[in-house]
Design a protein around this motif. Structure first.
Motif, PDB file in Angstrom:
ATOM      1  N   SER A 373      39.355  39.822  34.084  1.00 21.00           N
ATOM      2  CA  SER A 373      39.921  39.742  35.316  1.00 21.00           C
ATOM      3  C   SER A 373      39.768  38.371  35.890  1.00 21.00           C
ATOM      4  O   SER A 373      39.063  37.439  35.506  1.00 21.00           O
ATOM      5  CB  SER A 373      39.136  40.825  36.359  1.00 21.00           C
ATOM      6  OG  SER A 373      37.707  40.277  36.585  1.00 21.00           O
ATOM      7  N   THR A 374      40.818  38.134  36.849  1.00 16.67           N
ATOM      8  CA  THR A 374      41.042  36.524  37.129  1.00 16.67           C
ATOM      9  C   THR A 374      41.015  36.810  38.689  1.00 16.67           C
ATOM     10  O   THR A 374      40.985  37.934  39.523  1.00 16.67           O
ATOM     11  CB  THR A 374      42.242  36.100  36.690  1.00 16.67           C
ATOM     12  OG1 THR A 374      43.527  37.255  37.235  1.00 16.67           O
ATOM     13  CG2 THR A 374      42.363  36.127  35.143  1.00 16.67           C
ATOM     14  N   VAL A 379      44.099  41.987  35.520  1.00 10.95           N
ATOM     15  CA  VAL A 379      43.177  42.612  34.692  1.00 10.95           C
ATOM     16  C   VAL A 379      43.984  42.559  33.443  1.00 10.95           C
ATOM     17  O   VAL A 379      45.148  42.971  33.169  1.00 10.95           O
ATOM     18  CB  VAL A 379      42.707  43.911  34.942  1.00 10.95           C
ATOM     19  CG1 VAL A 379      41.976  44.474  33.682  1.00 10.95           C
ATOM     20  CG2 VAL A 379      41.881  43.845  35.980  1.00 10.95           C
ATOM     21  N   VAL A 400      39.252  39.966  41.305  1.00 12.95           N
ATOM     22  CA  VAL A 400      38.925  41.135  40.793  1.00 12.95           C
ATOM     23  C   VAL A 400      37.446  40.702  40.425  1.00 12.95           C
ATOM     24  O   VAL A 400      36.990  40.354  39.552  1.00 12.95           O
ATOM     25  CB  VAL A 400      39.312  41.664  39.551  1.00 12.95           C
ATOM     26  CG1 VAL A 400      38.886  42.970  38.999  1.00 12.95           C
ATOM     27  CG2 VAL A 400      40.978  41.765  39.992  1.00 12.95           C
ATOM     28  N   LEU A 403      34.321  44.739  37.352  1.00 11.74           N
ATOM     29  CA  LEU A 403      35.334  45.176  36.221  1.00 11.74           C
ATOM     30  C   LEU A 403      34.343  45.947  35.348  1.00 11.74           C
ATOM     31  O   LEU A 403      33.788  45.497  34.494  1.00 11.74           O
ATOM     32  CB  LEU A 403      35.787  43.919  35.283  1.00 11.74           C
ATOM     33  CG  LEU A 403      36.742  44.204  34.143  1.00 11.74           C
ATOM     34  CD1 LEU A 403      38.138  44.979  34.913  1.00 11.74           C
ATOM     35  CD2 LEU A 403      37.064  43.087  33.429  1.00 11.74           C
ATOM     36  N   THR A 415      37.800  49.029  39.139  1.00 13.06           N
ATOM     37  CA  THR A 415      37.584  47.554  39.497  1.00 13.06           C
ATOM     38  C   THR A 415      37.369  47.530  41.016  1.00 13.06           C
ATOM     39  O   THR A 415      37.582  48.455  41.778  1.00 13.06           O
ATOM     40  CB  THR A 415      39.177  46.940  39.285  1.00 13.06           C
ATOM     41  OG1 THR A 415      40.024  47.664  40.063  1.00 13.06           O
ATOM     42  CG2 THR A 415      39.264  47.090  37.785  1.00 13.06           C
ATOM     43  N   SER A 417      37.069  44.478  44.271  1.00 14.10           N
ATOM     44  CA  SER A 417      37.949  43.264  44.589  1.00 14.10           C
ATOM     45  C   SER A 417      37.623  42.573  46.249  1.00 14.10           C
ATOM     46  O   SER A 417      37.248  43.319  47.007  1.00 14.10           O
ATOM     47  CB  SER A 417      39.382  43.441  44.594  1.00 14.10           C
ATOM     48  OG  SER A 417      40.172  42.267  45.173  1.00 14.10           O
TER      49      SER A 417
END
Length: 513
Positions: A373-374, A379, A400, A403, A415, A417
């Motif tokens: 995830s970034t 994802v 995110v 995960l 997920t 965030s």
């Protein structure tokens, strides 16, 4: 500048971190049966207490010396810029003065200076005449719960059906490691005990390892924080004042400040993530803001390998669930690196992504696949043998930070965030579909973790609202999507009989890579 340890974003300064009072930065579950039924309680002799006081004084001296060195460096940089120190201090002092004046104005309407001179006040002594005082609860007819010792003893004992949740918490200027007890059958969750930490916790990892060679298994937690030092705590000991052992030291940070190489002594900056090798149980991997990954031999309490595959802060890593030598790491440099730790300099490959990598996790149902995830909300699912992703998912509108694949339900992904939402996905067949989304009312959600024994039960730590557990199977859409799927569980060679008994009605299976 900010530190985003394992998907958690918060400022470096202590004042800014203290402003977000009472938030949980990291959490980890322990399997059922891993804890002692009756934890030990620490009792100190006078000599041990005196030694602790002396050690604390020495640490304070070292801290004062570090602060003085830092202040001298700041003063020198200020002189180099040609600005007098008083000019730099004036705006801050002005703001404080304005705030004090505002406080006085807001309190003026209550006329607190004349409060004691008002007429018609209540004499509180007169209202106590009708009260009856009993010598003990046994004599008081209004107290129905006469003796609470029995209930306290029951809560202190850990049942075979209990899971522990180990969570790092920051409460104003105090850092704490909280140990929760969760029982799925009773639907109970409470803090069993807590430990005072020396610095803000950024990550925590459970270890089924004991430094005593005579004990085959243990129940410890490794904690990474804003310092380069990793502290390992015994979860079966209550009121502990210091860790069982530590990995690394502050000297590496001092050497980096002076411009010298620290070698394999340890990290020189904050520890952002930890991953324990379940096959070689003495090995712990750590990711750091100093751009490196270090492999530790906990039996020797020393660093054995330093991996330098990244060019920026490394904030997430994960050992392969079946291959002892395979390690994934993700970094601020927008890359994920796969290491074969038998020859990490030569045997490695990497992938580039659209944003800074927040989390990486192996898919234990498809051992060749992993998820990443970034910070731009994506994802990715990749096959470690290929270059292109199997799917790309725009999951959130922010980083995110969590995960988590279900521990037993294939295709169930959760997920979390910084956009304050938690989402449940079905990724079976590499075709992701959204099952449910919820605003957790926790502010920024910093972390997520799945219970190893209850595949639909997750815990979340956030900016507010405390630590929360959520059985996602209570959602009808989740039941419709996953309720009929077979539960699959990996059995570790060190699993305890109690844990195995509590995990009945589960199909064991072996996976091949």
């Amino acid at each position: 500048r900010r530190l985003c340890g394992a998907g958690r974003s918060f400022p470096v300064t202590a004042a800014a971190a203290a402003a977000m009072s009472g938030f949980h930065t990291c959490a980890r579950w322990t399997p059922r049966g891993s804890a002692r039924e009756t934890p030990h309680k620490v009792t100190l002799t006078k000599q041990e207490l005196q030694q602790l006081i002396l050690n604390a004084k020495e640490e304070l001296k070292d801290l004062e010396q570090e602060n003085e060195e830092a202040a001298e460096g700041t003063q020198e940089s200020g002189e180099g810029s040609g600005l007098p120190a008083s000019d730099a201090d004036t705006p801050e002092g002005g703001e404080e003065q304005e705030q004090e004046e505002g406080d006085r104005d807001s309190l003026a309407e209550y006329d607190l200076d004349e409060y004691d001179e008002e007429e018609g006040g209540v004499n509180f002594g007169d209202s106590l005449g009708g009260l009856t005082v009993y010598a003990s609860n046994e004599d008081d007819p209004y107290v129905t719960l006469k003796d609470t010792d029995q209930y306290e003893e029951e809560d202190f004992k850990i049942k075979p059906s209990d899971n522990l949740i180990v969570a790092g918490k920051v409460e104003k200027d105090c850092s704490i490691l909280e140990i929760f007890v969760y029982n799925q059958d009773e639907q109970s969750l409470y803090v069993h005990h807590d430990l005072l930490l020396p610095a803000y916790p950024l990550c925590v990892e459970w270890l089924n390892f004991d430094p005593d060679p005579g004990r085959p298994v243990g129940n410890h937690a490794a904690v990474g924080n804003m310092t380069p030092v990793i502290d390992v705590w015994n979860l079966d000991v209550v009121d502990s004042l210091e860790p069982v052992f530590s990995l690394g030291s502050e000297t590496a940070k001092k050497k980096k400040r002076k411009g010298t190489e620290s070698g394999h002594e340890g990290h020189s900056d904050a520890v952002l993530d930890l991953s324990w090798n379940r096959h070689i149980r003495t090995v712990l991997a750590s990711a750091s803001a100093d751009d490196t990954v270090i492999l530790w031999d906990m039996s020797e309490r020393k660093a054995v390998t330093c991996l330098t595959g990244h060019t920026d802060k490394v904030q997430t890593l994960h050992w392969h669930p079946f291959e002892a030598q395979t390690l994934l790491s993700g970094s601020f440099d927008k890359s994920v690196v796969l290491y074969d730790c038998r020859d990490p300099k030569e045997s490695r490959r990497s992938w580039k992504f659209s944003g800074e990598v927040e989390r990486v996790v192996w898919n234990h149902f498809s051992p060749c696949n992993f998820l990443a995830s970034t910070d731009d909300g994506f994802v990715y699912c990749l096959d470690a043998r290929t270059d292109k992703p199997l799917f790309t998912l725009k999951a959130h509108n922010g980083e995110v930070t969590g995960l988590e694949l279900s521990s037993q339900i294939k295709g169930c992904l959760v997920t979390s965030s910084s956009d304050k939402h938690v989402k449940i996905w079905d990724i079976l067949g590499n075709k992701p579909s959204l099952i449910h989304s919820r605003d957790m009312k926790m502010g920024v959600v910093f972390c997520a973790a799945c219970c190893p024994d209850a595949p639909f039960t997750y815990t979340f730590g956030g900016q507010k609202g405390g630590l929360r557990t959520w059985d996602v199977s209570s959602i009808s859409a989740v039941n419709a999507a996953f309720g009929s799927r077979e539960r699959l569980q990996m059995t570790a060679p060190w699993s305890s009989p109690a844990a195995m008994a509590a995990s009945c009605n589960v199909t064991d299976f072996a996976m091949e890579s």
